[in-house]
Write an enzyme that holds these catalytic residues in place. Structure first.
Site, PDB file in Angstrom:
ATOM      1  N   SER A   1      -1.597  -1.861  -2.966  1.00  0.00           N
ATOM      2  CA  SER A   1      -0.528  -2.331  -3.851  1.00  0.00           C
ATOM      3  C   SER A   1       0.037  -3.631  -3.312  1.00  0.00           C
ATOM      4  O   SER A   1       0.035  -3.873  -2.095  1.00  0.00           O
ATOM      5  CB  SER A   1       0.593  -1.293  -3.933  1.00  0.00           C
ATOM      6  OG  SER A   1       1.732  -1.812  -4.601  1.00  0.00           O
TER       7      SER A   1
ATOM      8  N   TYR B   1       6.435   4.330   0.450  1.00  0.00           N
ATOM      9  CA  TYR B   1       5.287   3.887  -0.366  1.00  0.00           C
ATOM     10  C   TYR B   1       4.672   2.598   0.171  1.00  0.00           C
ATOM     11  O   TYR B   1       3.458   2.518   0.400  1.00  0.00           O
ATOM     12  CB  TYR B   1       5.755   3.694  -1.805  1.00  0.00           C
ATOM     13  CG  TYR B   1       4.676   3.179  -2.730  1.00  0.00           C
ATOM     14  CD1 TYR B   1       3.677   4.020  -3.183  1.00  0.00           C
ATOM     15  CD2 TYR B   1       4.669   1.849  -3.158  1.00  0.00           C
ATOM     16  CE1 TYR B   1       2.682   3.551  -4.029  1.00  0.00           C
ATOM     17  CE2 TYR B   1       3.692   1.376  -4.004  1.00  0.00           C
ATOM     18  CZ  TYR B   1       2.690   2.231  -4.433  1.00  0.00           C
ATOM     19  OH  TYR B   1       1.711   1.772  -5.269  1.00  0.00           O
TER      20      TYR B   1
END
Length: 258
Positions: free
Chosen positions: A144, A157
């Site tokens: 990501s 995350y």
């Protein structure tokens, strides 16, 4: 016949979102695809969509819990017995959990590392030796843009994705010349069931279908990193160049954590 360089692809986390859209995009262009996820029903829905759309490539479901010890070894044994070693594997399974400072706990950190990092490493542990023995293969791991720098509520995350980016970079150095190619996928905000949980406005949000088109373009390129959408990726990359104090002030103001 496929106009792509792969006859058989395998995608984890393929029941929804980017994985689902990419599986359908590959099948549309004639590539056979194995789709994996924890639940059969979403996978079968992908299969039915491909059949009803008359896509050239065949899609087959393979239920897989990527966090279960030995799951990748068992799945790959099944794939090689019933089909063949895939030409392309996209390790796309992942999850997200926002965590504010008031909610800070080590448990979400462990949970997200288990799925977003260790489960991918488990896949690579099985796939890389098999592809090296064959002398060719392509693997792409979904990380990501959140792995570039620390962002508010993303301590768990973002850290899991940063670890994955770093690991892929390290492995690709040694994989050069082996015939096995490793890439990292760094999406921005893509409309999926995961991002639907977000409680803030997501800049440059794109559809899963747009993400799949960008992903296929990256997979057929010579780039190690596949990142999209383009403008948001460039913006995130520019943040890595900022001095820490300036970065912290800008992000705090820009995300409303003042």
């Amino acid at each position: 016949m496929s106009d792509l360089p792969w006859r058989l692809a395998w995608i984890t986390g393929a029941g929804t979102g980017i994985g689902r859209a990419t599986a359908l995009a590959l099948a549309e262009r004639g590539c056979d695809v194995l789709v994996s996820g924890r639940r059969y029903e979403p996978l079968n829905e992908v299969v039915q969509t491909a059949v009803e759309s008359g896509l050239e490539g065949r899609i087959r479901p393979l239920v897989l819990d990527v966090t279960r010890p030995g799951a990748y070894r068992q799945a790959l044994d099944t794939i090689e017995r019933e089909w063949t070693l895939p030409d392309l594997v996209i390790l796309n399974a992942g999850t997200h959990h926002a965590m504010t400072l008031d909610e800070f706990s080590v448990k979400p950190c462990r949970d997200l590392m288990e799925v977003n990092y260790f489960a991918v490493m488990s896949g690579l542990e099985v796939l890389v030796p098999a592809m090296r023995r064959r002398g060719r293969g392509q693997i792409a791991c979904t990380a990501s843009l959140a792995g570039y720098r620390g962002l508010p509520t993303a301590a768990a995350y973002g850290a899991s994705k940063a670890a994955l980016i770093n690991a892929c970079e390290a492995l690709q150095v040694e994989l050069q010349g082996t015939g096995v190619r490793l890439q990292v996928i760094n999406p921005g905000f893509v409309k999926t069931p995961l991002t639907d949980r977000n409680r803030f406005e997501m800049p440059q949000l794109i559809s899963a279908e747009e993400a799949a088109r960008a992903l296929l373009k990256g997979l057929t390129s010579n780039r190690f990193e596949i990142r999209f959408p383009r403008l948001f990726a460039l913006f995130m990359a520019s943040l890595k160049l900022l001095p820490d104090n300036l970065y912290f002030r800008l992000i705090k103001r820009g995300t409303g954590f003042e």
